[in-house]
Design an enzyme around this catalytic site. Structure first.
Site, PDB file in Angstrom:
ATOM      1  N   CYS A  80      20.616 -13.419  25.589  1.00 54.16           N
ATOM      2  CA  CYS A  80      21.127 -12.169  26.166  1.00 54.16           C
ATOM      3  C   CYS A  80      21.357 -11.141  25.071  1.00 54.16           C
ATOM      4  CB  CYS A  80      22.431 -12.441  26.916  1.00 54.16           C
ATOM      5  SG  CYS A  80      23.310 -10.946  27.385  1.00 54.16           S
ATOM      6  N   CYS A 120      25.321 -10.316  24.742  1.00 56.63           N
ATOM      7  CA  CYS A 120      26.341 -11.295  24.357  1.00 56.63           C
ATOM      8  C   CYS A 120      26.767 -11.094  22.891  1.00 56.63           C
ATOM      9  CB  CYS A 120      25.806 -12.717  24.542  1.00 56.63           C
ATOM     10  SG  CYS A 120      26.041 -13.379  26.206  1.00 56.63           S
ATOM     11  N   HIS A 147      29.475 -13.874  29.488  1.00 57.73           N
ATOM     12  CA  HIS A 147      28.193 -13.607  30.137  1.00 57.73           C
ATOM     13  C   HIS A 147      28.228 -13.945  31.625  1.00 57.73           C
ATOM     14  CE1 HIS A 147      23.780 -13.134  30.105  1.00 57.73           C
ATOM     15  NE2 HIS A 147      23.748 -14.169  30.925  1.00 57.73           N
ATOM     16  N   ASN A 183      25.264  -0.198  37.235  1.00 59.46           N
ATOM     17  CA  ASN A 183      24.267  -0.730  38.162  1.00 59.46           C
ATOM     18  C   ASN A 183      24.443  -2.234  38.162  1.00 59.46           C
ATOM     19  OD1 ASN A 183      23.043   1.765  38.607  1.00 59.46           O
ATOM     20  ND2 ASN A 183      21.732   1.524  36.803  1.00 59.46           N
ATOM     21  N   SER A 227      19.090  -4.602  34.300  1.00 62.46           N
ATOM     22  CA  SER A 227      18.099  -5.367  33.550  1.00 62.46           C
ATOM     23  C   SER A 227      18.676  -6.671  33.037  1.00 62.46           C
ATOM     24  CB  SER A 227      17.611  -4.533  32.376  1.00 62.46           C
ATOM     25  OG  SER A 227      18.704  -4.229  31.521  1.00 62.46           O
ATOM     26  N   HIS A 255      24.581  -9.803  32.305  1.00 61.18           N
ATOM     27  CA  HIS A 255      25.817  -9.690  31.522  1.00 61.18           C
ATOM     28  C   HIS A 255      26.605  -8.481  32.044  1.00 61.18           C
ATOM     29  CE1 HIS A 255      27.971 -10.704  27.688  1.00 61.18           C
ATOM     30  NE2 HIS A 255      28.603  -9.632  28.121  1.00 61.18           N
ATOM     31  N   HIS A 301      28.102  -5.279  32.479  1.00 60.01           N
ATOM     32  CA  HIS A 301      28.061  -4.071  31.642  1.00 60.01           C
ATOM     33  C   HIS A 301      27.862  -2.841  32.504  1.00 60.01           C
ATOM     34  CE1 HIS A 301      23.779  -4.728  32.399  1.00 60.01           C
ATOM     35  NE2 HIS A 301      23.584  -3.470  32.068  1.00 60.01           N
ATOM     36  N   GLN A 330      27.159   1.722  32.016  1.00 66.70           N
ATOM     37  CA  GLN A 330      26.539   2.706  31.133  1.00 66.70           C
ATOM     38  C   GLN A 330      27.320   4.009  31.167  1.00 66.70           C
ATOM     39  OE1 GLN A 330      22.291   3.170  30.921  1.00 66.70           O
ATOM     40  NE2 GLN A 330      21.965   1.532  32.404  1.00 66.70           N
TER      41      GLN A 330
HETATM   42  P1  H2U Z   1      20.824  -1.693  32.834  1.00 70.14           P
HETATM   43  O1  H2U Z   1      20.883  -3.178  32.913  1.00 70.14           O
HETATM   44  O2  H2U Z   1      21.742  -1.025  33.822  1.00 70.14           O
HETATM   45  O3  H2U Z   1      19.441  -1.171  32.841  1.00 70.14           O
HETATM   46  O4  H2U Z   1      21.437  -1.287  31.404  1.00 70.14           O
HETATM   47  C1  H2U Z   1      21.008  -1.848  30.224  1.00 70.14           C
HETATM   48  C2  H2U Z   1      20.912  -0.749  29.215  1.00 70.14           C
HETATM   49  O5  H2U Z   1      20.931  -1.357  27.934  1.00 70.14           O
HETATM   50  C3  H2U Z   1      19.631   0.048  29.319  1.00 70.14           C
HETATM   51  O6  H2U Z   1      19.952   1.397  29.476  1.00 70.14           O
HETATM   52  C4  H2U Z   1      20.044  -0.687  27.099  1.00 70.14           C
HETATM   53  C5  H2U Z   1      18.925  -0.207  27.990  1.00 70.14           C
HETATM   54  O7  H2U Z   1      18.368   0.972  27.477  1.00 70.14           O
HETATM   55  N1  H2U Z   1      19.622  -1.613  26.059  1.00 70.14           N
HETATM   56  C6  H2U Z   1      19.965  -1.377  24.745  1.00 70.14           C
HETATM   57  O8  H2U Z   1      20.567  -0.351  24.445  1.00 70.14           O
HETATM   58  N2  H2U Z   1      19.632  -2.301  23.784  1.00 70.14           N
HETATM   59  C7  H2U Z   1      18.930  -3.441  24.047  1.00 70.14           C
HETATM   60  O9  H2U Z   1      18.721  -4.235  23.156  1.00 70.14           O
HETATM   61  C8  H2U Z   1      18.410  -3.690  25.389  1.00 70.14           C
HETATM   62  C9  H2U Z   1      18.879  -2.775  26.465  1.00 70.14           C
HETATM   63 ZN    ZN Z   2      25.362 -12.118  27.748  1.00 67.06          ZN
END
Ligand code: H2U
Ligand code: ZN
Length: 348
Positions: free
Chosen positions: A51, A54, A114, A154, A162, A165, A167, A169
């Protein structure tokens, strides 16, 4: 003959956005032959070595996360908005119009765990997330080129998250985002005409009727708004008329954490699934200006309709005409209100 809201097709008005929504309550009784399914198992480990959120792990751009122990915020490695771009307009013709949009984006890891979600975190842990959001508003809000700070989450693959974990934004922009600009206009107009905030008056109505309330504590009310579009859409509204996250008292920050836990647990319990949604806060803008008409609130927009997998689609008439719903906001509120505040997974 009088209009009966749980019987006759009608449209409802959203005073925050000046939009209408079509309600077809008679259709909620139609037979359903869709699938029913057993809820998916969720066996996420406390720590996942693959992840990128994490503690201690490497992110996609090669950076290491620290061994964080509470809420952790970092600059998004793939930000949708950038601070250092030319400030310019492009308008060769009134019909071809563009403006530069400066800004920044951050990622907020709610907890090092996580395997959790807001619904499974306890209130003191969610309070850390609330504190992190307040700090981010202060930090980002002081930048002269930022007009609005949009905090959101989201949740779930269905909403495009995506990574499981827990989180959220933060996207901060120079201009007011579309929904915010609409809500700014309507709240300002109401304030000027009535000398009281639109949502204060709305809360008083809902408190008196009771039929759309999901949960409340001393600081926040959770309700399905009269004009909800998504089947189980809710709003969290501050009981006191405050405008900014920084205006929250210590008690109110705890109240917000408690309200967040309560609404997300009820969502999860509704279909025994980690309920997907997009949620976010709407405080006042951070740029200089007169914003006392703003009334701090949050929106939850969950897509599920009938079960863990049967979702509402915004298609056809809704894309081309007007959003529509079958189950009434009052029925949705009742179903959420009836849910236990103990998470279904905690009971096993
Ligand atoms: P979502 O799961 O809501 O897409 O948010 C994950 C965000 O994390 C996404 O905007 C960022 C992506 O750009 N990200 C990073 O900043 N670093 C990473 O290593 C992977 C994802
Ligand atoms: Zn994690």
């Amino acid at each position: 003959m009088a209009l009966v809201l749980d019987e006759h097709p009608h449209r409802r008005y959203n005073p925050l956005t000046r939009e209408w929504i079509l309600v077809s309550p008679h259709r909620a009784k139609r037979p359903w032959q869709g699938q029913t399914e057993t809820p998916p198992r969720d066996d996420r480990p406390i720590y996942d070595p693959t992840c990128y959120l994490c503690p201690g792990n490497i992110r996609a751009n090669g950076q290491h996360n620290p061994q964080y122990e509470s809420t952790y915020v970092f600059d998004n490695d793939f930000p949708a908005l950038l601070p250092d771009i030319p400030s310019d307009d492009y308008q060769p013709n009134p019909l071809l119009r563009a403006q530069s949009e400066r800004g920044l984006a951050r990622v907020v890891c709610f907890t090092p765990r996580h395997d959790l979600t807001l619904a499974e975190m306890d209130t003191p842990t969610i309070r850390h997330v609330v504190d992190a959001w307040v700090e981010q508003y202060a930090d980002i809000g002081q930048r002269p080129f930022i007009g609005y700070v949009q905090v959101f989450e989201n949740r779930g693959a269905m909403m495009g998250a995506s990574n499981p974990h827990p989180h959220g934004q933060i996207w901060a922009s120079e201009h007011l985002p579309q929904q915010v600009a609409l809500e700014d206009d309507t709240q300002r107009e109401y304030w000027q005409q009535h000398g009281v905030s639109l949502l204060s008056d709305y809360l008083a109505q809902e408190q008196a009727l009771g039929e759309r309330i999901v949960y409340q504590n001393d600081s926040f009310m959770v309700l399905v708004p009269f004009w909800a579009v998504w089947p189980f859409e809710t709003m969290l509204i501050s009981k006191r008329h405050i405008s900014a996250m920084a205006d929250l008292s210590d008690d109110e920050r705890n109240g917000l954490a408690d309200a967040l836990r309560n609404v997300t647990v009820r969502y999860d319990n509704l279909f025994s699934v980690s309920f997907p949604y997009s949620m976010g806060f709407h405080p006042r803008p951070v740029s200089q200006g007169e914003w006392s008409h703003w009334h701090l609130h949050a929106h939850f927009y969950p897509p599920l309709l009938r079960s863990a997998t049967v979702r509402k689609f915004m298609v056809g008439y809704e894309l081309l005409g007007t959003p529509q719903r079958d189950i009434t906001p009052e029925q949705a509120a009742q179903r959420l209100r009836e849910q236990s505040d103990v998470h279904y997974r905690a009971k096993r």
